[in-house]
Motif scaffolding. Structure first.
Motif, PDB file in Angstrom:
ATOM      1  N   LEU A  82       0.851  -1.195   0.059  1.00 19.21           N
ATOM      2  CA  LEU A  82       0.080   0.018  -0.088  1.00 19.21           C
ATOM      3  C   LEU A  82       0.851   1.212   0.102  1.00 19.21           C
ATOM      4  O   LEU A  82       0.733   2.001  -0.851  1.00 19.21           O
ATOM      5  CB  LEU A  82      -0.965   0.067   1.368  1.00 19.21           C
ATOM      6  N   VAL A  83       1.896   1.274   0.914  1.00 17.33           N
ATOM      7  CA  VAL A  83       2.635   2.423   0.818  1.00 17.33           C
ATOM      8  C   VAL A  83       3.573   2.336  -0.518  1.00 17.33           C
ATOM      9  O   VAL A  83       3.551   3.618  -0.951  1.00 17.33           O
ATOM     10  CB  VAL A  83       3.808   2.230   1.952  1.00 17.33           C
ATOM     11  N   HIS A  84       3.923   1.499  -1.139  1.00 12.99           N
ATOM     12  CA  HIS A  84       4.368   1.675  -2.095  1.00 12.99           C
ATOM     13  C   HIS A  84       3.772   2.306  -3.300  1.00 12.99           C
ATOM     14  O   HIS A  84       4.068   3.057  -4.242  1.00 12.99           O
ATOM     15  CB  HIS A  84       4.928   0.043  -2.656  1.00 12.99           C
ATOM     16  N   LEU A  85       2.304   1.813  -3.333  1.00  6.09           N
ATOM     17  CA  LEU A  85       1.495   2.404  -4.330  1.00  6.09           C
ATOM     18  C   LEU A  85       1.234   4.010  -4.327  1.00  6.09           C
ATOM     19  O   LEU A  85       1.335   4.630  -5.143  1.00  6.09           O
ATOM     20  CB  LEU A  85      -0.193   1.762  -3.946  1.00  6.09           C
ATOM     21  N   GLY A  86       1.233   4.323  -2.885  1.00 11.25           N
ATOM     22  CA  GLY A  86       1.003   5.770  -2.592  1.00 11.25           C
ATOM     23  C   GLY A  86       2.519   6.339  -3.100  1.00 11.25           C
ATOM     24  O   GLY A  86       2.403   7.691  -3.557  1.00 11.25           O
ATOM     25  N   SER A 114       4.631   5.512  -5.046  1.00  8.82           N
ATOM     26  CA  SER A 114       4.988   5.671  -6.412  1.00  8.82           C
ATOM     27  C   SER A 114       4.223   6.434  -7.389  1.00  8.82           C
ATOM     28  O   SER A 114       4.559   7.138  -8.207  1.00  8.82           O
ATOM     29  CB  SER A 114       4.961   4.056  -7.143  1.00  8.82           C
ATOM     30  N   ARG A 115       3.187   7.109  -6.769  1.00 10.74           N
ATOM     31  CA  ARG A 115       2.523   8.112  -7.342  1.00 10.74           C
ATOM     32  C   ARG A 115       3.341   9.509  -7.600  1.00 10.74           C
ATOM     33  O   ARG A 115       3.105  10.191  -8.320  1.00 10.74           O
ATOM     34  CB  ARG A 115       1.035   8.438  -6.462  1.00 10.74           C
ATOM     35  N   THR A 116       3.980   9.725  -6.370  1.00  9.17           N
ATOM     36  CA  THR A 116       4.898  10.917  -6.507  1.00  9.17           C
ATOM     37  C   THR A 116       5.880  10.767  -7.519  1.00  9.17           C
ATOM     38  O   THR A 116       6.685  11.986  -7.828  1.00  9.17           O
ATOM     39  CB  THR A 116       5.572  11.258  -5.233  1.00  9.17           C
ATOM     40  N   GLN A 117       6.226   9.770  -7.941  1.00 12.23           N
ATOM     41  CA  GLN A 117       7.161   9.669  -9.197  1.00 12.23           C
ATOM     42  C   GLN A 117       6.507  10.240 -10.322  1.00 12.23           C
ATOM     43  O   GLN A 117       5.997   9.226 -11.152  1.00 12.23           O
ATOM     44  CB  GLN A 117       7.735   8.351  -9.243  1.00 12.23           C
ATOM     45  N   THR A 118       6.635  11.166 -10.654  1.00  9.28           N
ATOM     46  CA  THR A 118       5.755  11.874 -11.890  1.00  9.28           C
ATOM     47  C   THR A 118       6.709  11.705 -13.093  1.00  9.28           C
ATOM     48  O   THR A 118       6.034  11.823 -14.249  1.00  9.28           O
ATOM     49  CB  THR A 118       5.271  13.220 -11.691  1.00  9.28           C
ATOM     50  N   GLY A 119       8.004  11.693 -13.005  1.00 10.82           N
ATOM     51  CA  GLY A 119       8.967  11.676 -14.122  1.00 10.82           C
ATOM     52  C   GLY A 119       9.235  13.019 -14.566  1.00 10.82           C
ATOM     53  O   GLY A 119       9.997  13.318 -15.492  1.00 10.82           O
ATOM     54  N   LYS A 120       8.442  13.940 -14.126  1.00  8.21           N
ATOM     55  CA  LYS A 120       8.865  15.488 -14.455  1.00  8.21           C
ATOM     56  C   LYS A 120      10.125  15.926 -13.645  1.00  8.21           C
ATOM     57  O   LYS A 120      10.089  16.092 -12.242  1.00  8.21           O
ATOM     58  CB  LYS A 120       7.559  16.277 -14.307  1.00  8.21           C
ATOM     59  N   LEU A 121      11.182  16.063 -14.285  1.00  3.36           N
ATOM     60  CA  LEU A 121      12.544  16.674 -13.727  1.00  3.36           C
ATOM     61  C   LEU A 121      12.172  17.627 -12.815  1.00  3.36           C
ATOM     62  O   LEU A 121      12.727  18.115 -11.650  1.00  3.36           O
ATOM     63  CB  LEU A 121      13.626  16.790 -14.814  1.00  3.36           C
ATOM     64  N   ARG A 122      11.695  18.938 -13.388  1.00  8.77           N
ATOM     65  CA  ARG A 122      11.320  19.971 -12.694  1.00  8.77           C
ATOM     66  C   ARG A 122      10.369  19.888 -11.491  1.00  8.77           C
ATOM     67  O   ARG A 122      11.054  20.561 -10.256  1.00  8.77           O
ATOM     68  CB  ARG A 122      10.372  20.911 -13.363  1.00  8.77           C
ATOM     69  N   GLY A 123       9.487  18.821 -11.493  1.00  8.67           N
ATOM     70  CA  GLY A 123       8.740  18.308 -10.186  1.00  8.67           C
ATOM     71  C   GLY A 123       9.905  18.089  -9.134  1.00  8.67           C
ATOM     72  O   GLY A 123       9.605  18.568  -8.002  1.00  8.67           O
ATOM     73  N   TYR A 124      10.673  17.278  -9.488  1.00 12.57           N
ATOM     74  CA  TYR A 124      11.578  16.712  -8.580  1.00 12.57           C
ATOM     75  C   TYR A 124      12.383  17.773  -7.942  1.00 12.57           C
ATOM     76  O   TYR A 124      12.571  17.924  -6.674  1.00 12.57           O
ATOM     77  CB  TYR A 124      12.672  15.575  -9.048  1.00 12.57           C
ATOM     78  N   ALA A 125      12.753  18.738  -8.787  1.00 10.76           N
ATOM     79  CA  ALA A 125      13.814  19.939  -8.332  1.00 10.76           C
ATOM     80  C   ALA A 125      12.874  20.766  -7.501  1.00 10.76           C
ATOM     81  O   ALA A 125      13.451  20.955  -6.196  1.00 10.76           O
ATOM     82  CB  ALA A 125      13.913  20.902  -9.792  1.00 10.76           C
ATOM     83  N   VAL A 173       8.597  16.604 -21.789  1.00 12.74           N
ATOM     84  CA  VAL A 173       8.159  15.411 -22.473  1.00 12.74           C
ATOM     85  C   VAL A 173       8.833  14.332 -22.098  1.00 12.74           C
ATOM     86  O   VAL A 173       8.256  13.308 -22.295  1.00 12.74           O
ATOM     87  CB  VAL A 173       8.748  15.938 -24.124  1.00 12.74           C
ATOM     88  N   ALA A 174       9.982  14.283 -21.679  1.00 11.13           N
ATOM     89  CA  ALA A 174      10.825  13.271 -21.295  1.00 11.13           C
ATOM     90  C   ALA A 174      10.418  12.915 -19.833  1.00 11.13           C
ATOM     91  O   ALA A 174      11.026  13.012 -18.732  1.00 11.13           O
ATOM     92  CB  ALA A 174      12.403  13.588 -21.442  1.00 11.13           C
ATOM     93  N   SER A 175       9.338  12.378 -19.662  1.00 13.28           N
ATOM     94  CA  SER A 175       9.063  11.840 -18.323  1.00 13.28           C
ATOM     95  C   SER A 175       8.262  10.297 -18.317  1.00 13.28           C
ATOM     96  O   SER A 175       7.639   9.892 -17.502  1.00 13.28           O
ATOM     97  CB  SER A 175       7.435  12.751 -17.818  1.00 13.28           C
ATOM     98  N   ARG A 176       9.114   9.457 -19.015  1.00 16.75           N
ATOM     99  CA  ARG A 176       8.700   8.147 -19.137  1.00 16.75           C
ATOM    100  C   ARG A 176       9.002   7.481 -17.727  1.00 16.75           C
ATOM    101  O   ARG A 176       8.420   6.304 -17.507  1.00 16.75           O
ATOM    102  CB  ARG A 176       9.848   7.411 -20.295  1.00 16.75           C
ATOM    103  N   MET A 177       9.871   7.942 -16.844  1.00 13.46           N
ATOM    104  CA  MET A 177      10.132   7.114 -15.735  1.00 13.46           C
ATOM    105  C   MET A 177       9.260   7.329 -14.388  1.00 13.46           C
ATOM    106  O   MET A 177       9.864   7.387 -13.221  1.00 13.46           O
ATOM    107  CB  MET A 177      11.562   7.581 -15.425  1.00 13.46           C
ATOM    108  N   ARG A 178       8.137   7.745 -14.910  1.00 12.75           N
ATOM    109  CA  ARG A 178       7.069   7.847 -13.621  1.00 12.75           C
ATOM    110  C   ARG A 178       6.958   6.778 -13.070  1.00 12.75           C
ATOM    111  O   ARG A 178       6.865   5.715 -13.883  1.00 12.75           O
ATOM    112  CB  ARG A 178       5.763   8.862 -14.335  1.00 12.75           C
ATOM    113  N   GLY A 179       6.496   6.654 -11.969  1.00 16.39           N
ATOM    114  CA  GLY A 179       6.302   5.537 -10.975  1.00 16.39           C
ATOM    115  C   GLY A 179       5.236   4.607 -11.438  1.00 16.39           C
ATOM    116  O   GLY A 179       4.241   4.569 -11.617  1.00 16.39           O
TER     117      GLY A 179
END
Lengths: 632, 102, 509
Positions: free
Chosen positions: A594-598, A600-611, B96-102
């Motif tokens: 369950l925690v994993h699911l929650g 993994s939602r935060t991993q959007t793949g958007k670099l700027r989001g991470y920053a 655009v390069a956001s393939r590595m989303r969880g």
């Protein structure tokens, strides 16, 4: 092992003969078990019967030697040795074990012989004789063992063989379940015996029976709590094995096995092991009056309960099964009043006449194409004279027909001992039981052999022929008459004297009363079942039907146990099917997922989001640090 | 070298760093993101120099050398990634390069 | 030096097997067989050569019959320190025997990647032998972890996938996580002990003999003991830490189940006897009631769950839990009789459980199912297999003349003076043992046959394997004295350490 070698280097006749009594059946077992189907019917039957026959011969020679030399003791090797704990594979021969040995190998031999006739044409006769020989091996060890652990070895071994032989016709699941039930219920008793052994060992530091009997009076006063507890535990073991209340329900179902098995195991030998155990451990019971009294009361209750149940059975083997329970009840009654030698005497005569009855029943069953329901039999006395003779002689002994039958002498002795011990309650129970015994015996004989044949199987009965069929019936019939009662078990010095020893007042009167009871029962039986034949069938309504149902199901013990023990246990098994504790850990794994699911939602793949997240986090940490520093 | 107070140098470094951080967070174009990273690294380097000079310790300059090396390595890897990104997506937009989303 | 050979032989043999795959499957199997036979013979030769009756009553270093020591990481006081006493010798001989069985029983079962299979199999056994020999705690931990990895591969690569979505990979991962987590706890406990010793003396040492003398505060000793106990409890297994066992047993190939039930579970009991009790006698003494309670729970829980199983191998797995309950009770009773009983019971359970798993594997080879409700009425269709089945069932329910009876009753006799109520309750477990054993017999072999076609009987290889097991069960059941004499001194030593704590209390008699 060195002990074994030294034993044989100084070989006396006993040192060789005594082990032979169980090694020969063991040898038979091994030959049969490893033949892997290469032995035919004849070779199997010969091996199985000959091994027990030779053991019987060895027993006879031992008996001759015993008359001269008295008790013997033989240690083969030390089984386990850790500190005080030194039980050996060691044998003791005294009057009691010699009597038992004679019954086991003697009666056992004739039953094996009869089985060769009974089992002919059956598939898997090798397996049958393997188990039978294994049974004789275990039973001999049971009575010869000089310590409780070796006794327990035989005790469990006979239980296992009983299980295997009851479920011998394995393709019918009901037979398997009957064996299952027999083993589990006797095993409950065995656990009591085991705990009794633990208790005796922890208090006395030995398992040797002779030493226990010697040390017990020194360690305990009469009526001491510990010794009462030990006696009750031993009694628990005896109840299970000997099918006494409340652990008796297995015996009637045990009739699912082949009839020679019922004769050997469930009539003559194994079920009487409980009587043997109590007689063997008499020193403990002498110190425990409450346990001894309980033994007598349980015996009396069982003999009445089983007597009524036997009246309402239609299967001839089930009648005999309840009558066995009832007769063992008499033995327990005798033990309960302190008449150990009388109990053993009745054990011996009972072995003769009950084996005879079972073998005759087997003859009837095979002759009538495996029909064993009284409602479908009848009119057989002309066609099966030998079986009829067996039933009449055996039935006379069972009903204690005065003077001519073996059963009269032993049962009369039991009643007399009860009177001498001033146990009027037990005496009355015994007398009522005697009446019941006569009634159901008459009902059995008349229902099976008289009247009109009620089915084609009975009409086309085939008369049994051959030595294997005739000899056992004749020999056992002779032993069931007063001739058998002449055999006096050499019990002097082994068992304490009975309460009635040396007393004669009232003996004659009691004999008359007992004889009159038996005769009255027989007369009543002839009148009820012979002249007014309607009594053979159950009533359809009213009180009679209710009593019939109650007695037919042996007072409903099975039902009670089913609802109080079997069903709850199955419920627990059902509840726990999916492993509760493992479920807890699976819950843990599920939380992680369950925690994993929650997360993994935060991993959007958007670099700027991470920053942005990182900066926000760093700021938060810095701010909180600053606050903390300011705070101090 | 006591003309410029240490605080001034550090404030400048902080301003530069914040500018770089802002660029990193708010620009979509990858070239600008890389440039912002360079600015941040150089701001950190400046802070080392200022601090090293202020406390008269050599470690500040040693660390600056390390930062330069790191920046060079970072730039080469970053530019290589940039070229790959452009080849694949025909754009320099990072989102655009956001393939590595969880 | 012979001790090093004992460890090295399986590892090297495993490598040979791996490479011998290109020579054909037969060569691989023969090499594996030869390796394990060699191991077994060395163990038996040692048995005849050495004297295990050394009196260890003074607690001096004469405890070991043979010892080997080589410095490894001297800075932390870590040595390659191997030693052999009666207990470890018995278990090593057992390992050799079951190794031979494992190779034999996978003769027809395993057809893919044979070389790698035997590599894993032999490395497990090598790791186990290492565990039984190492008396340096670091080395012990090293081997403890080492034996898990090949086991993981054995389950994951050659396992069966069970019903209801329980896959072999899942089972392997579950096994690995449970055992690794427990291994971590043990590592923490070992390091805690070493640091405590360092705080006392200023020296680092992982040596068993040195650490045994460390004085600890009761609280610390209790927590460290708990670390060891939990690590071993997972492996034994003790309820509620048993979750990995049914899956791992059911999904592993036959050889894996044989090793798992026969030996890997025994490493836990060995660990308790060798480390948990002697290192922390006071704490263990205080913990004994809890441990016995857990043992009782295991007896009942395993027995009840076994009744409800549909998969024949899961069934045997749960019966193992029940038997290990007796082992746990015996260990924490601590009397010489109970401890000796534990040894016999471990050996007996290794034989009987291994035999049952082998038979289950043979049933699977013939019927291609492990579901109990798809069996029934097999008695007449399988030649002599049901006879062996019957014997092993009888052994597992503790029939006298079998080794299991001797073990269980020695444990119960030995524990009665300490904890009569525990024994009384555990005896009820004997009834439950009969219930589940005979239930299996009833469901698998009795009843109306599902089909009349006879199935393939036992071939000579299978027949000899089972005959060997039965002969050993009977031998230990009727004349266990050689075994008891061998382990007597070791068990006496453990009893001495354990009992020194309870002597102020009045004797139970």
């Amino acid at each position: 092992m060195m002990e074994l070698l030294t034993t044989f280097s100084t070989a006396q006749p006993t040192a060789v003969l005594l082990p032979l009594t169980f090694l020969l059946p063991l040898l038979g077992t091994l030959i049969l078990a490893f033949s892997r189907g290469t032995l035919g019917y004849g070779a199997s039957a010969l091996t199985g019967t000959a091994s027990v026959g030779l053991a019987a011969l060895a027993t006879a020679m031992l008996a001759l030697g015993f008359a001269e030399n008295g008790p013997e003791q033989l240690t083969l090797w030390t089984w386990i040795a850790v500190g005080d704990f030194q039980p050996g594979i060691s044998l003791a021969l005294d009057g009691l074990s010699l009597t038992m040995l004679g019954v086991i190998t003697g009666v056992g031999f004739f039953i094996h012989l009869f089985a060769a006739w009974y089992m002919r044409g059956e598939a898997g006769i090798t397996r049958f004789y393997t188990y039978m020989n294994l049974f004789v091996f275990s039973m001999v060890l049971l009575v010869l063992g000089d310590n409780l652990l070796l006794l327990f070895l035989g005790w469990e071994g006979v239980g296992m063989c009983s299980y295997l032989l009851i479920s011998y016709y394995y393709t019918n699941s009901a037979n398997g379940w009957a064996g299952f039930k027999a083993f589990i219920i006797t095993r409950i008793g065995d656990v009591f015996l085991a705990i009794g052994m633990f208790l005796l060992f922890s208090r006395l530091g030995t398992l040797n029976i002779a030493e226990i009997l010697e040390l017990a009076p020194q360690a305990w006063q009469s009526g001491d709590t510990v010794v009462e507890l030990a006696a009750f535990l031993l009694l628990g073991g005896a109840l299970g094995k000997s099918a006494q209340l409340p652990l008796h329900t297995w015996l009637a179902d045990a009739m699912a096995g082949p009839t020679p098995v019922s004769a050997l195991i469930h009539a003559a030998t194994m079920v009487t092991a409980g009587v043997y155990l109590i007689a063997r451990m008499h020193g403990i019971f002498e110190l425990a009056p409450a346990a001894l009294y309980a033994t007598g009361v349980i015996g009396a209750l069982t003999l009445l309960m089983a007597g009524f149940a036997a009246l309402a059975q239609t299967d001839i083997k089930r009648v005999l099964a309840y009558s066995t329970m009832s007769q063992i009840g008499y033995m327990f009654l005798a033990l309960g009043v302190g008449a150990y030698d009388t109990a053993i005497f009745h054990l011996m005569t009972h072995a003769f006449f009950k084996a005879l009855l079972f073998l005759s029943a087997g003859a009837v069953i095979v002759s009538c194409h495996h029909e064993q329901d009284m409602r479908n039999l009848g009119g057989l006395w002309r066609k099966l004279p030998l079986a009829y003779m067996g039933f009449v002689v055996g039935g006379a002994a069972l009903a204690a027909l005065p003077l001519v039958s073996a059963g009269f002498y032993s049962k009369d002795e039991i009643l007399w001992q009860a009177l001498a011990a001033d146990q009027q309650g037990l005496l009355v129970a015994g007398l009522i039981g005697a009446l019941l015994t006569s009634l159901y015996t008459l009902r059995l004989i008349i229902g099976t052999f008289h009247g009109a044949a009620k089915s084609d199987n009975a009409r086309h009965a085939e008369t049994g022929r051959g030595l294997a069929h005739g000899l056992p019936l004749v020999v056992l019939a002779v032993l069931s008459t007063f001739l058998g009662a002449w055999i006096t078990p050499p019990l002097g010095g082994v068992l304490p004297s009975s309460p009635g020893e040396g007393v004669t007042a009232g003996h004659g009167a009691l004999e008359l009363v007992a004889a009159a009871t038996a005769l009255a029962g027989i007369a009543l039986g002839v009148w009820l079942f012979g002249l007014k034949r309607g009594w053979l069938r159950p009533a359809n309504h009213g009180l009679g039907a209710g009593l019939w149902q109650l007695w037919h199901h042996a007072w409903g013990f099975d039902l009670v146990f089913d609802w109080t023990i079997v069903r709850p246990y199955r419920g627990v098994v059902w509840l726990l099917q999916s492993d509760l504790f493992d479920g807890l850990f699976r819950l843990l794994a599920w939380c992680v997922r369950l925690v994993h699911l929650g997360l993994s939602r935060t991993q959007t793949g958007k670099l700027r989001g991470y920053a942005v997240t990182m900066v926000a986090g760093a700021t938060l940490i810095l701010l909180s640090l600053a606050l903390v520093i300011q705070g101090t | 070298m006591n003309g410029v107070p240490m605080e001034h140098g550090l404030v400048l470094a902080a301003v530069l760093f914040t500018l770089g951080l802002g660029g990193l967070m708010f620009r979509r174009n990858m070239i600008f993101v890389l440039m912002s990273l360079e600015v941040m690294l150089n701001a950190a380097g400046l802070a080392f120099i200022v601090a090293g000079t202020g406390w008269e310790q050599p470690e500040g300059q040693v660390m600056f050398l390390l930062v330069i090396t790191l920046a060079a390595a970072e730039a080469s890897v970053g530019l290589a990634l940039l070229i790959q990104l452009y080849h694949r997506f025909k754009t320099l937009n990072l989102d655009v390069a956001s393939r590595m989303r969880g | 030096m012979i001790l090093v050979w004992l460890i090295v032989i399986p590892f090297v043999g495993g490598l040979f097997c791996w490479q011998a795959e290109r020579l054909g499957s037969r060569a691989t199997r023969l090499i594996a067989l030869a390796t394990m036979l060699c191991e077994l013979l060395i163990a038996l030769w040692l048995w005849t050569q050495l004297d295990f009756q050394l009196p260890a009553t003074d607690g001096s270093s004469t405890q070991w019959a043979i010892e080997y020591r080589l410095p490894w990481i001297t800075r932390f006081g870590i040595d390659i320190h191997l030693a052999l006493d009666g207990l470890s010798l018995v278990l090593i001989a057992l390992t050799g025997f079951l190794g031979v069985l494992a190779v034999l029983c996978s003769w027809n079962e395993i057809v893919r990647r044979i070389g790698f299979f035997h590599l894993n199999l032999l490395w497990i056994l090598g790791g186990v032998v290492g565990v039984f020999l190492a008396i340096d705690l670091f080395l012990f931990f090293f081997f403890w972890e080492l034996m898990l990895v090949p086991m993981y591969f054995l389950i994951a690569l050659w396992g069966h996938s069970g019903s209801k979505g329980s896959t072999r990979i899942g089972a392997a991962i579950k096994f690995f996580i449970y055992t690794q987590a427990s291994g971590l706890l043990m590592l923490v406990a070992i390091l805690g002990l070493v640091f405590a010793h360092h705080a006392n003396t200023g020296e680092y040492s992982f040596s068993y003999a040195v650490l045994k003398e460390t004085t600890l505060s009761p609280t610390l000793a209790f927590w460290l003991m708990l670390g060891f106990f939990i690590a071993f409890a997972v492996k034994l297994p003790v309820i509620p830490l048993h979750g990995w066992l049914p899956n791992a047993h059911a999904q592993a190939p036959t050889a894996g189940s044989v090793d798992l039930a026969g030996i890997l579970l025994k490493t836990a009991a060995y660990g308790m006897l060798r480390f948990a009790l002697p290192l922390f006698p006071e704490a263990s003494q205080a913990f004994a009631p809890v441990a016995m309670g857990l043992g009782l729970l295991g007896i009942f829980y395993g027995a009840v769950l076994a009744c409800g199983q549909r998969d024949i191998k899961r069934f045997v797995a749960y019966t193992s839990i029940a038997h290990m309950g007796f082992v746990l009770i015996g260990i924490y009773a601590g009397t010489p009789l109970a401890l000796q009983g534990v040894v016999v019971l471990m050996v007996a359970h290794a034989f009987s459980a291994a035999g049952l798993f082998i038979l289950s594997g043979q049933l699977y080879e013939r019927l291609h199912t492990r579901q109990i409700n798809e069996m029934g009425g097999l008695w007449g269709r399988l030649g002599s297999l049901p006879g062996f089945y019957l014997f092993l069932i009888a052994a597992s329910l503790g029939m006298p003349t079998t080794a299991n009876f001797v073990g269980e009753f020695m444990v119960l006799f030995g524990t009665f003076a300490i904890a009569p109520w525990v024994v009384a309750l555990a005896s009820v477990g004997l009834v439950l043992a009969a219930v589940y054993s005979l239930l299996l017999m009833q469901r698998v072999h009795y009843g109306p046959p599902k089909d009349d076609t006879p199935l393939k009987g036992l071939d000579p290889r299978e027949f000899c394997m089972l005959l060997g097991i039965i002969a050993l069960i009977l031998w230990v059941g009727l004349y266990p004295q050689p075994l008891l004499d061998t382990t007597g001194a070791s068990m006496g030593e453990i009893h001495r350490l354990f009992d020194a704590q309870s002597s102020p209390l009045p004797e139970a008699r």
